[in-house]
Design a protein around this motif. Structure first.
Motif, PDB file in Angstrom:
ATOM      1  N   ARG A   6     -41.347  58.443 -30.173  1.00 63.60           N
ATOM      2  CA  ARG A   6     -42.852  58.928 -30.289  1.00 63.60           C
ATOM      3  C   ARG A   6     -43.235  59.075 -28.631  1.00 63.60           C
ATOM      4  NH1 ARG A   6     -45.031  59.577 -35.194  1.00 63.60           N
ATOM      5  NH2 ARG A   6     -43.702  58.755 -36.917  1.00 63.60           N
ATOM      6  N   PHE A   7     -43.696  60.228 -28.661  1.00 62.46           N
ATOM      7  CA  PHE A   7     -44.223  60.424 -27.191  1.00 62.46           C
ATOM      8  C   PHE A   7     -45.736  60.767 -27.482  1.00 62.46           C
ATOM      9  CE2 PHE A   7     -39.931  61.996 -26.976  1.00 62.46           C
ATOM     10  CZ  PHE A   7     -39.458  61.385 -26.019  1.00 62.46           C
ATOM     11  N   VAL A   8     -46.507  59.938 -26.589  1.00 63.11           N
ATOM     12  CA  VAL A   8     -47.961  59.933 -26.777  1.00 63.11           C
ATOM     13  C   VAL A   8     -48.603  60.635 -25.616  1.00 63.11           C
ATOM     14  CG1 VAL A   8     -48.464  58.449 -28.696  1.00 63.11           C
ATOM     15  CG2 VAL A   8     -48.459  57.616 -26.155  1.00 63.11           C
ATOM     16  N   ASN A   9     -49.880  61.097 -25.263  1.00 62.54           N
ATOM     17  CA  ASN A   9     -50.482  61.571 -24.086  1.00 62.54           C
ATOM     18  C   ASN A   9     -51.455  60.225 -23.641  1.00 62.54           C
ATOM     19  OD1 ASN A   9     -52.830  61.477 -25.517  1.00 62.54           O
ATOM     20  ND2 ASN A   9     -53.035  63.734 -25.595  1.00 62.54           N
ATOM     21  N   GLU A  10     -51.977  60.447 -22.532  1.00 64.36           N
ATOM     22  CA  GLU A  10     -52.890  59.285 -21.870  1.00 64.36           C
ATOM     23  C   GLU A  10     -54.096  58.868 -22.927  1.00 64.36           C
ATOM     24  OE1 GLU A  10     -52.353  62.522 -20.263  1.00 64.36           O
ATOM     25  OE2 GLU A  10     -50.936  61.772 -18.892  1.00 64.36           O
ATOM     26  N   GLU A  11     -54.236  59.697 -23.783  1.00 67.37           N
ATOM     27  CA  GLU A  11     -55.436  59.265 -24.819  1.00 67.37           C
ATOM     28  C   GLU A  11     -54.745  58.397 -26.018  1.00 67.37           C
ATOM     29  OE1 GLU A  11     -55.566  62.725 -23.872  1.00 67.37           O
ATOM     30  OE2 GLU A  11     -56.524  61.906 -22.051  1.00 67.37           O
ATOM     31  N   GLY A  12     -53.485  58.547 -25.910  1.00 63.58           N
ATOM     32  CA  GLY A  12     -52.725  57.847 -27.097  1.00 63.58           C
ATOM     33  C   GLY A  12     -52.579  58.758 -28.075  1.00 63.58           C
ATOM     34  N   ARG A  13     -52.494  60.063 -28.044  1.00 65.29           N
ATOM     35  CA  ARG A  13     -52.361  61.066 -29.119  1.00 65.29           C
ATOM     36  C   ARG A  13     -51.013  61.611 -29.128  1.00 65.29           C
ATOM     37  NH1 ARG A  13     -56.313  66.323 -29.314  1.00 65.29           N
ATOM     38  NH2 ARG A  13     -54.815  67.103 -27.725  1.00 65.29           N
ATOM     39  N   LEU A  14     -50.421  61.426 -30.620  1.00 64.89           N
ATOM     40  CA  LEU A  14     -49.084  61.928 -30.639  1.00 64.89           C
ATOM     41  C   LEU A  14     -48.824  63.199 -30.023  1.00 64.89           C
ATOM     42  CD1 LEU A  14     -46.367  60.869 -31.647  1.00 64.89           C
ATOM     43  CD2 LEU A  14     -47.193  62.090 -33.769  1.00 64.89           C
ATOM     44  N   VAL A  15     -47.948  63.466 -29.202  1.00 67.98           N
ATOM     45  CA  VAL A  15     -47.750  64.761 -28.845  1.00 67.98           C
ATOM     46  C   VAL A  15     -46.155  65.281 -29.032  1.00 67.98           C
ATOM     47  CG1 VAL A  15     -47.205  65.968 -26.493  1.00 67.98           C
ATOM     48  CG2 VAL A  15     -48.774  64.408 -26.532  1.00 67.98           C
ATOM     49  N   ALA A  16     -45.298  64.326 -29.434  1.00 68.79           N
ATOM     50  CA  ALA A  16     -43.943  64.746 -29.833  1.00 68.79           C
ATOM     51  C   ALA A  16     -43.275  63.819 -30.406  1.00 68.79           C
ATOM     52  CB  ALA A  16     -42.984  65.754 -28.663  1.00 68.79           C
ATOM     53  N   VAL A  17     -42.294  64.194 -31.262  1.00 63.83           N
ATOM     54  CA  VAL A  17     -41.297  63.032 -31.794  1.00 63.83           C
ATOM     55  C   VAL A  17     -40.002  63.616 -31.636  1.00 63.83           C
ATOM     56  CG1 VAL A  17     -40.658  61.664 -33.921  1.00 63.83           C
ATOM     57  CG2 VAL A  17     -42.956  62.338 -33.808  1.00 63.83           C
ATOM     58  N   SER A  18     -39.185  62.887 -31.118  1.00 62.49           N
ATOM     59  CA  SER A  18     -37.621  63.137 -31.200  1.00 62.49           C
ATOM     60  C   SER A  18     -36.723  62.178 -32.027  1.00 62.49           C
ATOM     61  CB  SER A  18     -37.283  63.000 -29.594  1.00 62.49           C
ATOM     62  OG  SER A  18     -35.729  63.127 -29.382  1.00 62.49           O
ATOM     63  N   ILE A  19     -36.074  62.921 -32.634  1.00 61.36           N
ATOM     64  CA  ILE A  19     -35.258  62.005 -33.762  1.00 61.36           C
ATOM     65  C   ILE A  19     -33.852  62.734 -33.369  1.00 61.36           C
ATOM     66  CG2 ILE A  19     -34.556  61.722 -36.222  1.00 61.36           C
ATOM     67  CD1 ILE A  19     -37.373  62.641 -36.797  1.00 61.36           C
ATOM     68  N   SER A  20     -32.862  61.760 -33.206  1.00 54.40           N
ATOM     69  CA  SER A  20     -31.499  61.914 -32.860  1.00 54.40           C
ATOM     70  C   SER A  20     -30.528  61.089 -33.703  1.00 54.40           C
ATOM     71  CB  SER A  20     -31.301  61.791 -31.320  1.00 54.40           C
ATOM     72  OG  SER A  20     -31.530  60.507 -31.050  1.00 54.40           O
TER      73      SER A  20
END
Length: 183
Positions: A6-20
């Motif tokens: 899970r990728f979050v921005n500086e504010e802690g908001r979820l930006v993207a999810v990578s599933i592999s």
């Protein structure tokens, strides 16, 4: 093996999810173990709405090592041969990236705007080799947010990415902001 990042921005908001997921060539007998695999996506029987053809360079795998993947399978002919390939193969991430770019260049995503790309999935079915031409065929129903795609190698006529599905949607303000800050 399934991995989720899970990728979050500086504010802690979820930006993207990578599933592999990972697999070992030639290892079988694990079909009933672990989570159920998603149903495979098939390409429609009708002609593609768009076809994007793009060559890779002979040096593509060596250049692509800049992504941080130093697996010798992509650079060393002897290592590639020990695992059954005639020569080093192209990074899967590179093949996937070419397919993603084809989705955006197809004319099926409004304005080719990458912020409209909500999800991109595909199954790696065969390796591509540096210097081969990747041909991505794309299908979209009118009004649908789903683009089905597959990527083949022109020279060998083999499918290297199958069951591709791109989900497009409303322009994401977080993604749009990230894209603009990189310009």
């Amino acid at each position: 093996m399934r991995e989720e990042t899970r990728f979050v921005n500086e504010e802690g908001r979820l930006v993207a999810v990578s599933i592999s997921g990972s697999f070992l060539r030639g290892v079988t007998g694990f079909q009933s173990k672990g989570p159920q695999l998603p149903q495979r996506i098939s390409v429609p029987a009708r002609p593609a709405a768009a076809v994007i053809e793009e060559p890779t360079s002979q040096e593509q795998a060596l250049i692509y090592r800049l992504s941080g993947d130093y697996n010798s399978l992509h650079a060393d002919p002897e290592i590639a041969q020990t695992v059954g390939f005639e020569r080093p193969i192209l990074h899967g991430l590179c093949t996937f990236g070419h397919s993603a770019r084809a989705v955006l260049r197809s004319g099926l995503v409004p304005g080719g705007n990458p912020a409209m790309l909500r999800s991109l999935t595909a199954r790696f079915s065969k390796p591509a080799f540096p210097g081969e031409t990747l041909v991505t065929s794309l299908w979209k129903e009118d009004g649908s947010q789903e683009i089905v795609f597959q990527t083949r190698v022109k020279e060998r006529g083999v499918t290297v990415l199958e069951g591709g599905l791109a989900i497009i949607g409303k322009n994401s303000p977080v993604v749009q902001e990230a894209l603009q800050s990189k310009l």
